[in-house]
Design a protein around this motif. Structure first.
Motif: not given
Length: 438
Positions: A278, A72, A274-275, A271, A76-77
């Motif tokens: 997920d 993740a 989101q990590i 950010d 996400s990056s």
């Protein structure tokens, strides 16, 4: 009631529930509870909670959310974009160079994330529009990304191998090692087919006036090198016996998160959210399926269905390769309708005593079952990767995407045949590095 009749009823009901679109974990759990109550009485349900908890009471399971978080953080990056651009700059002059770059990016991103949907989505968002812009046929552009995404469950670290190892009590480290050469070989088969197809169609690989300088090529490396170093480090400590899978996964996840923050400046709470979101979503889904599958397995065992099936197969007195052919057909059909995690957790404990009695290596079989699950990812009606690619390129007809995946499905089937003829492709590396044993 005869166990064969009970087994038929359980099979039909299970397929109907799973094909209805119900969440796999809840579907398996509900089926198990209903059949335990029907055939053994409501008093037998007092073991349900303990069995469900027992399915999760394993320290090895800690590695699952850690590897998921590792993927993740990278997914996400912009790491996938940088990986794609780096390979494109080095391979753009090869025949079909952009497709080769995409397949190579899928293989490397698979090693970073261990997730097929993440690999398919991350590389596909960049690769498909660029391939189509440069004139590559739609079926090649979409089919190659669908197939490349499946490498996420074969090239280690793989969540599928972890689930198989837990379900069959085989070494996860050996399974990871067993997937290395088959994963590289399958990537090579995909690339060879693509080069042949584009050559046959007379497609030009690049514009004659288009060049990347050596400076541009080397500029693409620094951002992705640290992530690749982490994967190599995790594999080293895992295979070298320095750390357990859970410890290696924890350190790898922490380092990937730190690199995502340092290299890509992912400081904002959104950010991080989101990590974590997920990671939590996918981990809970997998762990719930594991617990429900354990309860489902308990139901099958308590009703003597698994024992009856194993005995019936053992009494068939067929050649062991005929038996393996039948098992592969069974796995393929299951993979067409049921997600890989559920198939492995439901079938691996049942098939393990059968394949070991026939003289097959359980580590080798872990690779075979994983490739079968890869085929299911790019074959309807479930075909998760097909729908991910269709969402990226909605103007490409779904039927065209499916036809584009057929040659790659045949490559996977060819790999299964090759592994049956030369099982050492999967078993040599774990035996060489970790010695004989399972």
């Amino acid at each position: 009631m005869n166990p064969a009749i009970e087994g038929g009823i359980v099979l039909v009901v299970t397929l109907l529930v799973l094909l209805s679109g119900a969440p796999v974990a809840f579907g398996l759990g509900a089926i198990a509870l209903v059949f335990i109550a029907v055939f053994e009485g409501f008093g037998a349900l007092n073991v349900a909670a303990e069995t469900f908890y027992g399915g999760l009471n394993d320290f090895t399971l800690v590695s699952i959310p850690m590897f998921v978080m590792m993927g993740a953080a990278i997914g996400s990056s912009p790491a996938g974009r940088d990986l794609y651009e780096a390979l494109d700059r080095w391979l753009y002059r090869l025949p079909g160079g952009l497709v080769i770059s995409n397949l190579g990016a899928c293989a490397l991103f698979a090693a970073l994330t261990g997730s097929s949907p993440a690999t398919c989505a991350a590389i596909g968002r960049m690769g498909i529009p660029e391939m189509r812009r440069r004139g590559y046929p739609d079926d090649v552009a979409t089919g190659s990304i669908c197939a490349g995404g499946t490498l996420g469950i074969l090239i280690p670290p793989s969540i599928t191998f972890i689930l198989y190892g837990i379900a069959t009590e085989t070494s996860i480290g050996r399974l990871f090692l067993a997937g290395v050469f088959p994963g590289l070989m399958l990537t090579g088969l995909f690339m060879l087919w693509t080069i042949f197809l584009l050559w046959k169609r007379g497609f030009r690989a690049y514009a004659a006036d288009f060049r990347y300088t050596w400076k541009q090529k080397f500029e693409s490396i620094p951002k992705i090198a640290p992530f690749l170093a982490i994967v190599i480090g995790v594999m080293y400590v895992l295979y070298g016996g320095v750390a357990t899978p859970s410890e290696a996964a924890g350190v790898g996840a922490a380092l990937c998160v730190l690199l995502a923050i340092m290299i890509y400046r992912m400081w904002r709470p959104t950010d991080w959210w989101q990590i974590l979101r997920d990671t939590t979503r996918e981990s809970v889904m997998i762990l719930m399926i594991i617990a429900a599958a354990v309860l489902f397995g308990y139901m099958l065992t308590s009703l003597y269905l698994t024992q009856t099936l194993a005995q019936a197969i053992a009494e068939m007195e067929v050649n062991r390769w005929v038996l393996m052919f039948m098992i592969n057909i069974f796995l393929l059909v299951c993979g067409f309708f049921i997600p890989p995690a559920a198939v492995i957790l439901m079938t691996a404990p049942i098939l393990l005593p059968i394949i070991t009695a026939a003289g097959f290596d359980p580590i080798w079989f872990g690779v075979i079952i994983t490739i079968n699950m890869e085929i299911g990812l790019i074959h309807p009606p479930v075909g998760l990767n097909i729908y991910i690619v269709n969402s990226i390129a909605p103007d490409v007809p779904l039927t065209r995407i499916i036809w584009g995946t057929i040659p790659f499905v045949l490559c996977m089937m060819l790999e299964i045949v090759i592994l049956c003829i030369f099982p050492e492709i999967a078993t040599w590396l774990p035996t060489y590095l970790m010695g004989p044993g399972t």
